[in-house]
Enzyme design. Sequence first.
Site, PDB file in Angstrom:
ATOM      1  CB  SER A 111      -8.408   1.013   5.846  1.00 29.98           C
ATOM      2  OG  SER A 111      -9.096   2.237   5.812  1.00 29.98           O
ATOM      3  CB  SER A 131      -8.072   3.760   2.954  1.00 34.65           C
ATOM      4  OG  SER A 131      -7.223   3.095   3.873  1.00 34.65           O
ATOM      5  CE  LYS A 150      -3.897   1.991   2.651  1.00 32.90           C
ATOM      6  NZ  LYS A 150      -4.753   1.846   3.844  1.00 32.90           N
TER       7      LYS A 150
END
Lengths: 477, 95, 484
Positions: free
Chosen positions: C175, C151, C76
């Site tokens: 997330s 997210s 990420k």
Amino acid sequence: MAWETVIGLEIHAQLATKSKIFSGASTAFGAEPNTQACAVDLGLPGVLPVLNREAVNMALRFGVAIGAEIAPYNVFARKNYFYPDLPKGYQISQMELPIVGSGHLEIELEDGSSKTVGVTRAHLEEDAGKSLHEDYQGMTGIDLNRAGTPLLEIVSEPDMRSAKEAIAYMKKIHALVRYLGICDGNMQEGSFRCDANVSVRPVGQAEYGTRAELKNINSFRFVERAINLEVERQIDVIESGGSVVQETRLYDSDKHETRSMRSKEEANDYRYFPDPDLLPVAISEADIEAARATLPELPDEKKKRFVSEFGLSDYDAGVLTAELEVATYFEVVAQECGDAKLASNWVSSDLSGALHKSGIEFSDCPVDAVRLGGVLKRVVDNTISGKIAKQVFDEMWNNDADADTIIEQKGLKQITDTGALEAMVDDVLAANADQVEQYRAGKTKVLGFFVGQVMKASKGKANPGQINQLFKQKLDS
Amino acid sequence: MSLDSSDVKKIAHLARLGISDDAVPEYATELSRILELVEQMNAVDTSAVSPMAHPQDVVQRLRPDEVTETDNRDGFQGVAPATEDGLYLVPRVIE
Amino acid sequence: MHNKTIAELSAGLSAGEFSSVELTEACIQRISTLAGRSNCFITQTPERALEDAKHADQRRATGDFGPLTGIPIAHKDIFCTQGIRSSCASKMLDSFVSPYESTVSAKLKAAGTVLLGKTNMDEFAMGSSNETSFYGPVRNPWNHDVVPGGSSGGSAACVAARLASAATGTDTGGSIRQPAALCGITGLKPTYGRVSRYGMIAFASSLDQAGPMTRTAQDAAMMLQAMAGFDERDSTSVDVGVPDYSANLADSIDGLTIGLPREYFAEGLDSGVGDVLEQALETLRKLGATTVDIDLPNTSLAVPAYYVVAPAECSSNLSRMDGVRFGYRCEDPVDLEDLYKRSRGEGFGEEVKRRIMIGTYALSAGYYDAYYLKAQRVRRLISDDFTRAFDQVDVIMGPTAPSVAFALGSKTDDPIGMYLSDIYTIAVNLAGLPAMSVPCGFADELPVGLQIIGKPFEESRLLNVAHQFQQATDWHQRAPQEYL
């Protein structure tokens, strides 16, 4: 109207740790810009703080030394504001739960009396970087080497009533942090800084007046001047019908004025909240005891001991213990020579006079304590006179030789041989028949003249007391 | 709590967020709605509850006082918008 | 090859069926043709990947390797990776090539993983649909018209599309779990403090936790093994030994007590999702687990408390984005205030600005007690609810999200509606507990996730339960049609 001044001080002492409070970067002073600012100090995205054990220990030592309350937990909070020398946009400080709670210390006033000043609290926080305003293409340069240096902010109660008291308090804290070895106290390098909250009120009024915070008063001299200046200004404002505004004022030592820093005033809302990157710091009874156990002899204790052990006056003991280095120096000299009063006189007048005259800091003194002690030892055992001692001392100032070597080389040893002295006395009497007459006629003051003549002839190496005796014997018999 | 335009401007200033005047009313509406959601907390009495700042009930670990970082100014300033002589540059700061 | 799990790939590498370079080349090839469809990558790092792969093959040849050596993964873009842009999906950090390495990426690198690139995400991890990214929204591989969740939407999409066998994610309010659910993969949010936060760009420090996003629980165990552990650079990292997460995967779950919070199966839960969950629970009962209804009475306060705590912390965490030492700086600032306001005004997106403002307000003079302190007290109530529940049960289960993935753009004008999509995940972050989402079926042809919540530091039990469920089901093996 008669006015009373009310002063509280906030002292920022940089703690003498090797590394920063929340990072492993060096705290050494004077490095090239930004070479001691690591990722954590720069506030790069993703970095995290980890607390330096030594900073905690140092704060604890201070707390124990002023008899302060130490809570079982203290908490770091974020003080949020934007400024280019504050990399993260917040300063990690302590708000509701500081490491050191309420304590107190004694200050000595000029009239010899003493006064207790309250310390509200002392908390740990990180220092900011520095803004350099020299022209960089019309811009300001930021050096973050200092960012993250541990600070102990020591906040006093508004207990001081004059600039002199404020100075006495500041000097006391200065001595204390140096005794404790937690701050080098170097004001020029900014290791020891002071802000003063100053207000005035009519004598007899219980409520405090509105205060102004004076920033940037970083020498003992400036503190006194800035405070007196601010007191005058506030009285002027009030007496001409105005009222004092609560604000931050900057002392400008060049222009000798304080001026408002409105730029820093606007809507300060620091939005303090506990720093979620740090956990509560636990302080156990054992930690407090350990801090207490490592306390050195502090100024007040040392002063008392100097009085009782060496028979010094309160005043002399106070002067000698105000700085740890001086006190330590004195003790070595006293030990070496075996006469504490002589040592005290020399350290606090001859030595400090010489340092002052040459503009040398005590720490750079060219004559170490053992050498000075060696000189005085020879005064005590009558090898040299006090006057010759000064000559030996001057000699030492410029070389590394010890007292005995200098005395030997320069032939300064006092003449103690009675036969030799008697011969000199006889010579003087023979050469000054008129004065002998005068003496016998009752004008005994000429004795001084005779002694002087022998001293001159002996190049100071005769013992004046002994010569005096000899003359008296010869003339009065 | 309902926020008006002046509240929004004050908050934006505190947070140093440049937002256009046109956008202010919309922020006021949105932020007020969020606060309305948040204020559902008031349904419960928490006067006897101690605040919880961290999930774990642990205390701060202390780091030995050692210098572990070395100079990496060039590396760090490689990503800086403006530097000169090793300094970060910002518009002139007037004290 | 792309359909293999980490466990399978690791076995293949060990058996010499293929090299890491061959495997990596295949991944790079697949990413270059398919990643654009979902927009799941912000930065692809094929050169670095091949370098890593060569190194991994050398390590395997010399016997100096672990199970992850040579396995291609993605990070990420919230993790700082030295020499690689680490943008957090923000214009603010578009130019930020990190000069240092996060602990998580360093540990995974040390384990020998191959870095394929940095995945897309909501800007600064603020969002539940991956639509707030400066680099454009991510699309769900199961249906390109719906969101992947957020997210960590890029990581979820990337694993769901079989572009990487695993990706790292971070979870502040759901997330990892919510996008895992919406994309039909396995996601694990560890106990707060289990994985180091150093080098992970902070959103809300007391809630953020990194974890693995994989196809299977078995792979999650392997990834977590490499990611977890004490880090002296993170004060909130907990010094608790890391168990062997793969050791108990095969244990029977006969006798397991599962708590079902009444509040999680009440109004607000999509009925299709509810039906799927009921089937999943039936499967678990068949494996010997028993289910009991429990109460988490303060559940409805979680979202309100979270939207104080998280914005408050983020408002302060993001203050360092000031255009001075790194990141975006506005053009020709006239003075300092202009520099700050325009750099931040132009560099941050709308949702980030909204949250900074809410947080700033909640901490400001006169409101701190009413908002921040109140939220911290509510947080305690929520945490206490879980503590009480765990006196009775071994794990808690429920839906990960109230509905399947929603249409792109359908909630962008409705922040509150968006916030409520994390209604079942947020409480876990407030309490700091470990939790997983595992695929458990489909509703409206989109994946549904089963959330499993555990006691602090009981990741092993979660992985065991999830693995047993996956042994009995094949939902985790389903792949989106376009990426077969």
